[in-house]
Write an enzyme that holds these catalytic residues in place. Sequence first.
Site, mmCIF file in Angstrom:
data_model
loop_
_atom_site.group_PDB
_atom_site.id
_atom_site.type_symbol
_atom_site.label_atom_id
_atom_site.label_comp_id
_atom_site.label_asym_id
_atom_site.label_seq_id
_atom_site.Cartn_x
_atom_site.Cartn_y
_atom_site.Cartn_z
ATOM 1 N N SER A 47 45.576 67.925 55.888
ATOM 2 C CA SER A 47 45.953 66.630 55.313
ATOM 3 C C SER A 47 45.875 66.580 53.792
ATOM 4 C CB SER A 47 45.085 65.526 55.908
ATOM 5 O OG SER A 47 43.710 65.839 55.731
ATOM 6 N N LYS B 283 48.368 60.910 51.861
ATOM 7 C CA LYS B 283 48.266 59.489 51.514
ATOM 8 C C LYS B 283 49.501 58.953 50.798
ATOM 9 C CE LYS B 283 44.051 58.460 52.980
ATOM 10 N NZ LYS B 283 43.884 57.539 54.126
ATOM 11 N N GLU C 286 42.278 50.011 48.222
ATOM 12 C CA GLU C 286 40.907 50.517 48.273
ATOM 13 C C GLU C 286 40.992 52.038 48.296
ATOM 14 O OE1 GLU C 286 42.592 49.802 50.972
ATOM 15 O OE2 GLU C 286 42.372 51.760 51.941
#
Lengths: 256, 396
Positions: free
Chosen positions: B380, B91, B113
Amino acid sequence: MGIRTIENRISDILGENKKLFIPYIMCGDGGFDKTKKVIQLLENSGASIIEIGIPFSDPIADGPSIQSAGQRALDGGITLQKTLTFLKSIPPNNDVPRIIMSYLNPIVQYGFEAFFSLLRESHISGLIIPDLPLEEYNMILPYTDQYGIAIIPLIAPSTGLDRMANILKLTHGFVYAITVNNTTGGRSEFSDEVLNRLKLIKENTTMPVVAGFGISTIEQIKTLGSYCDGVVVGSKIVDLAKDDKFDEIEKLMKAL
Amino acid sequence: MTYNMPNENGYFGKFGGKFVPEILMPALAELQENFTKYRNDKSFNDELNYYLKDYIGRESPLYFAKRLTEYCGGAKIYLKREDLNHTGAHKINNALAQVLLTKRMGKKKIVAETGAGQHGVAAATAAALLGMQCTVFMGEEDIQRQELNVFRMRLLGAKVESVTSGSKVLKDAVNEAIKYWVTNIEDTHYIIGSALGPHPYPEMVREFQSIIGKETKRQILEAEDRLPDIIVACVGGGSNAIGMFHSFIDDENVKLLAVEAAGRGVDTDEHAATLTKGKFGIFHGNVMYLLQDDDGQVHEVYSISAGLDYPGIGPELSYLKDIDRLQYASITDDEAISSFQKLSELEGIIPALESAHAIAEVLKIAPTMKPEEILVINLSGRGDKDVRQVAKLLEV
């Protein structure tokens, strides 16, 4: 029903030197019997046009009042089809046109052809889709043309003049001007900026201009109404209807 | 033919577009203009690359998982170690790049968010690094199950707003972040964490995440002198998957496999299997596959993994599914937990529950493949954030 109905109604009212008062309600909040009662009250107390919301699970243009009302309606099993079928069963009184406010996805799932055909059968004259911007309007234009449904796009405080001109070209009946960059719902005061903005929009169109979003008091209705041709009152009406405060709804409607 | 999506209006085939209230349209135009200006700007990219290397720690390794390979007894398995990035997941690639872009746009505040909290932490981190104010919307349910990440965000100086509307999870957090943006449009940039939303978000997030696939391609060619046979990534909204897959779309011999959350099973009401069960819909600003009812109301979805708990899938992955370029599978909570343990035991790597879905699918397919075949998993994120939740479930 359709574009002409809205135009006639508006020119009748403005012709008498009165202002437009457009209340918004959430269809099915508290059940259809309640909605029927509220619609009749609005029709008999001088509503110019009634804006009727179809509930959606994720209403990104709405503040807490209308979002909660929509959630209550959905929890009660209300759908787009049930809403329109219900409206079909209670034809308008006193020549008060009805317009629908719906987010795009329920319309897409129902199918454009079926939706617009049902709108027509359900005595609906116009349509507001808050999450359909100018750039994507082509997807509904063939249907609004075919069924003679008025398109009422929103104009925001952030909308530039060129863009406004293009939105105005699409607009039927009246211009819906959002007062401030916000979701629907009450707030305390409107600055000179808001009033100047309304004047600017008026200068750019021959259509009547109506202010909406965040208008909740008699004083606000009077102030904003004096700078344009009328107001939309949504969240406040939704809250009053929820609490069965019908007298207060009537009082608001007499403010203009 | 060279893949070149989206078109100038933000469409990937029939997916994508721009479906937001009018208030946001000028801000999207401003964003589009700046993204177009800076994506190929040398000084912007120099700055981004500096932070990617010295702050995030890129490039991330492509690690040959020897014991996992032996355990499966089939294809050679490589792990792309996005879990080793600063803040523990992919991210940060997007969050940092968007905060740098925000700075260039002259804005000083960001809103984001978050579901699992990884994007929220990444956004809060990048905001702290560059001295910006950060507000993060997070569903009340997610705040409870990811309390560690909530604390991290607050430590980093972000304001965490609890979302109590709707189903109180990721989709509701996106709604509230959009509403906040509407109200603060003048001085705030909205950093969406997944490759979805109104144009140019899906393209921009993909651009900033595509470094995963670019590095992987270079690394696998160096290690094996050929491309992998299959690449596997978990999908919620799809940012790690499209970031990994994008560089391989034109390599038709490389299978792209997206693994979504089956929750308690795709035939129950409790899953987030959008590729398997979703229908064409318009939500959060774009046309996408969407879990919804016949009335077009968006489903409340479920997964043990808060990062996969989203009812839609980004427009580019929706398109790749539509043209049969993307394959997909779904993994239940139980399978994910089991693979969470398995990877920890075999490789000493505790994966995020999201990534554990990809691992679980690989545990099924790798044994059916030949030893000379090559499989790459996008790992991830790391599982530190999930340890407490899994401990409770396993009654450790």
